[in-house]
Structure formats: C-alpha cells, structure tokens
Design a protein around this motif. Structure first.
Motif, PDB file in Angstrom:
ATOM      1  N   LEU A  67     151.081  -0.196  76.760  1.00  0.00           N
ATOM      2  CA  LEU A  67     150.836  -0.153  75.468  1.00  0.00           C
ATOM      3  C   LEU A  67     149.386   0.770  75.210  1.00  0.00           C
ATOM      4  N   VAL A  68     149.611   1.653  74.306  1.00  0.00           N
ATOM      5  CA  VAL A  68     148.691   2.748  73.966  1.00  0.00           C
ATOM      6  C   VAL A  68     148.460   2.794  72.537  1.00  0.00           C
ATOM      7  N   ILE A  69     147.325   2.619  71.922  1.00  0.00           N
ATOM      8  CA  ILE A  69     146.897   2.974  70.492  1.00  0.00           C
ATOM      9  C   ILE A  69     146.458   4.373  70.227  1.00  0.00           C
ATOM     10  N   PHE A  70     146.996   4.970  69.263  1.00  0.00           N
ATOM     11  CA  PHE A  70     146.473   6.132  68.961  1.00  0.00           C
ATOM     12  C   PHE A  70     146.277   6.413  67.396  1.00  0.00           C
ATOM     13  N   THR A  71     144.936   6.319  67.135  1.00  0.00           N
ATOM     14  CA  THR A  71     144.684   5.835  65.508  1.00  0.00           C
ATOM     15  C   THR A  71     143.659   7.327  65.144  1.00  0.00           C
TER      16      THR A  71
END
Length: 69
Positions: free
Chosen positions: A7-11
């Motif tokens: 799981l990777v968050i890119f914001t």
C-alpha cells in the motif's frame, strides 16, 4: 490488504498535512510508503503532477485510486 498488497499513498498535499491524515487513517502502519508534494513535478508553477514512474514498480500490476475535484 497489506498482507496481500503493498500500500502506497501518493498525494499532492504537503508533507505535514499528509502525515497527519495518514496517522489518523493508518494507526497500525500498514501503508508501506508515502509520497507527497515533494515528489511531484510542478507544471506552470501551479499544478502538481504525480509521475508514477518514481514508484519503481511494474505499472501493469499497479492499481491506482484517485480523486478529482
């Protein structure tokens, strides 16, 4: 999910804001990586573009969930 997927968050949000939100939604630290505005490409000094190539992952095996406003 974290047992089956990375799981990777890119914001495009600023790091301080992203860190606060992620600490609330992921208290068990299941998110592997967080990319923020510092990882975006700035276009016309206004827009922040997320370049998925920096993930260093096979994009054919990547699921992207994004929201537009």
């Amino acid at each position: 999910m974290s047992q089956l997927y990375e799981l990777v968050i890119f914001t495009a949000s600023q790091k301080q804001y992203a860190d606060k939100v992620i600490s609330m939604i992921d208290p068990k630290n299941r998110i592997s990586h967080v990319l923020n505005r510092n990882h975006c490409i700035i276009v016309n000094k206004i827009y922040y573009l997320k370049n998925l190539k920096i993930l260093g992952r096979d994009l054919k095996q990547t699921i992207l969930v994004d929201v537009t406003s």
